[in-house]
Design a protein around this motif. Structure first.
Motif, mmCIF file in Angstrom:
data_model
loop_
_atom_site.group_PDB
_atom_site.id
_atom_site.type_symbol
_atom_site.label_atom_id
_atom_site.label_comp_id
_atom_site.label_asym_id
_atom_site.label_seq_id
_atom_site.Cartn_x
_atom_site.Cartn_y
_atom_site.Cartn_z
ATOM 1 N N MET A 37 30.391 -7.142 -9.824
ATOM 2 C CA MET A 37 29.833 -6.933 -8.490
ATOM 3 C C MET A 37 29.071 -5.614 -8.411
ATOM 4 S SD MET A 37 30.755 -9.711 -7.120
ATOM 5 C CE MET A 37 30.176 -9.443 -5.486
ATOM 6 N N ALA A 38 27.812 -5.671 -8.042
ATOM 7 C CA ALA A 38 26.940 -4.516 -7.795
ATOM 8 C C ALA A 38 26.716 -3.644 -9.023
ATOM 9 C CB ALA A 38 27.482 -3.672 -6.630
ATOM 10 N N GLY A 39 27.035 -4.134 -10.203
ATOM 11 C CA GLY A 39 26.781 -3.366 -11.419
ATOM 12 C C GLY A 39 27.638 -2.131 -11.556
ATOM 13 N N ILE A 40 28.762 -2.091 -10.870
ATOM 14 C CA ILE A 40 29.601 -0.893 -10.875
ATOM 15 C C ILE A 40 30.124 -0.594 -12.276
ATOM 16 C CG2 ILE A 40 31.752 0.119 -10.012
ATOM 17 C CD1 ILE A 40 31.209 -1.300 -7.363
ATOM 18 N N GLY A 41 30.505 -1.620 -13.024
ATOM 19 C CA GLY A 41 31.022 -1.402 -14.374
ATOM 20 C C GLY A 41 29.985 -0.785 -15.294
ATOM 21 N N ALA A 42 28.768 -1.293 -15.244
ATOM 22 C CA ALA A 42 27.690 -0.753 -16.079
ATOM 23 C C ALA A 42 27.364 0.678 -15.676
ATOM 24 C CB ALA A 42 26.454 -1.634 -15.972
ATOM 25 N N ASN A 43 27.300 0.933 -14.385
ATOM 26 C CA ASN A 43 27.011 2.289 -13.917
ATOM 27 C C ASN A 43 28.118 3.263 -14.312
ATOM 28 O OD1 ASN A 43 24.564 1.617 -12.732
ATOM 29 N ND2 ASN A 43 25.522 1.069 -10.798
ATOM 30 N N GLY B 16 36.808 6.590 -12.456
ATOM 31 C CA GLY B 16 36.948 5.242 -13.002
ATOM 32 C C GLY B 16 37.846 4.357 -12.153
ATOM 33 N N PHE B 17 38.984 4.894 -11.735
ATOM 34 C CA PHE B 17 39.891 4.108 -10.899
ATOM 35 C C PHE B 17 39.269 3.822 -9.534
ATOM 36 C CE2 PHE B 17 43.328 5.643 -13.809
ATOM 37 C CZ PHE B 17 43.713 4.393 -14.246
ATOM 38 N N THR B 18 38.510 4.767 -9.019
ATOM 39 C CA THR B 18 37.803 4.539 -7.759
ATOM 40 C C THR B 18 36.797 3.403 -7.916
ATOM 41 O OG1 THR B 18 38.081 6.852 -7.120
ATOM 42 C CG2 THR B 18 36.339 5.620 -6.011
ATOM 43 N N ALA B 19 36.074 3.390 -9.031
ATOM 44 C CA ALA B 19 35.087 2.334 -9.288
ATOM 45 C C ALA B 19 35.754 0.970 -9.415
ATOM 46 C CB ALA B 19 34.294 2.652 -10.554
ATOM 47 N N VAL B 20 36.910 0.911 -10.066
ATOM 48 C CA VAL B 20 37.629 -0.363 -10.207
ATOM 49 C C VAL B 20 38.061 -0.873 -8.835
ATOM 50 C CG1 VAL B 20 39.748 -1.436 -11.076
ATOM 51 C CG2 VAL B 20 38.381 0.016 -12.578
ATOM 52 N N ARG B 21 38.592 0.018 -7.997
ATOM 53 C CA ARG B 21 39.010 -0.400 -6.649
ATOM 54 C C ARG B 21 37.815 -0.932 -5.853
ATOM 55 N NH1 ARG B 21 42.307 4.100 -7.199
ATOM 56 N NH2 ARG B 21 40.823 5.455 -6.145
ATOM 57 N N LEU C 51 27.752 4.123 -18.003
ATOM 58 C CA LEU C 51 26.685 5.109 -18.206
ATOM 59 C C LEU C 51 27.136 6.507 -17.782
ATOM 60 C CD1 LEU C 51 23.614 3.034 -17.034
ATOM 61 C CD2 LEU C 51 24.165 3.726 -19.375
ATOM 62 N N ARG C 52 27.881 6.571 -16.700
ATOM 63 C CA ARG C 52 28.408 7.866 -16.248
ATOM 64 C C ARG C 52 29.385 8.424 -17.278
ATOM 65 N NH1 ARG C 52 31.297 8.970 -10.397
ATOM 66 N NH2 ARG C 52 31.604 11.209 -10.697
ATOM 67 N N ASP C 53 30.235 7.559 -17.837
ATOM 68 C CA ASP C 53 31.170 7.979 -18.893
ATOM 69 C C ASP C 53 30.414 8.583 -20.072
ATOM 70 O OD1 ASP C 53 33.248 6.872 -17.412
ATOM 71 O OD2 ASP C 53 33.471 5.114 -18.704
ATOM 72 N N ALA C 54 29.369 7.883 -20.500
ATOM 73 C CA ALA C 54 28.602 8.329 -21.668
ATOM 74 C C ALA C 54 27.949 9.686 -21.412
ATOM 75 C CB ALA C 54 27.550 7.285 -22.029
ATOM 76 N N GLU C 55 27.395 9.870 -20.222
ATOM 77 C CA GLU C 55 26.746 11.145 -19.887
ATOM 78 C C GLU C 55 27.760 12.284 -19.838
ATOM 79 O OE1 GLU C 55 24.191 14.226 -18.675
ATOM 80 O OE2 GLU C 55 23.924 12.408 -19.858
ATOM 81 N N LEU C 56 28.902 12.023 -19.237
ATOM 82 C CA LEU C 56 29.948 13.049 -19.154
ATOM 83 C C LEU C 56 30.447 13.428 -20.550
ATOM 84 C CD1 LEU C 56 31.800 14.793 -17.406
ATOM 85 C CD2 LEU C 56 33.332 12.821 -17.210
ATOM 86 N N LEU C 57 30.684 12.435 -21.394
ATOM 87 C CA LEU C 57 31.126 12.702 -22.759
ATOM 88 C C LEU C 57 30.051 13.461 -23.534
ATOM 89 C CD1 LEU C 57 33.195 12.449 -24.998
ATOM 90 C CD2 LEU C 57 32.258 10.178 -25.507
#
Length: 91
Positions: free
Chosen positions: A4-10, A48-53, A13-19
């Protein structure tokens, strides 16, 4: 994570940038590897948990028998897609 709404993909990408940012500080000699990775993991878990919720909430609304909830979900998804395309075309 639902699609839904591409939240997982976004979020990925945020994970990759932070790492990437943490590894740059390690490569520059400003931080040790393990503390940098721990900091990355702590930050990733918070958003991440916020995005899953949020993803689950969107999926429930989309599959809801409630017409208002479905309409709100469709409206939000359409506007998120429009905003993404507007940002992409502005670059």
């Amino acid at each position: 994570m639902t699609p839904m709404a591409g939240i997982g993909a976004n979020t990925a990408l945020r994970d990759a940038e932070l790492l990437r940012r943490r590894l740059i500080t390690v490569a520059a000699g400003d931080r040790e590897l393990l503390p940098a990775l721990h900091e990355y993991e702590d930050q990733m878990r918070k958003y991440g948990f916020t995005a899953v919720r949020q993803s689950l909430r969107n999926a429930r609304q989309a599959g809801s028998a409630n017409r208002l909830a479905r309409g709100a979900s469709a409206f939000i998804c359409a506007h998120l897609l429009w905003a993404r395309s507007a940002v992409s075309s502005a670059r």
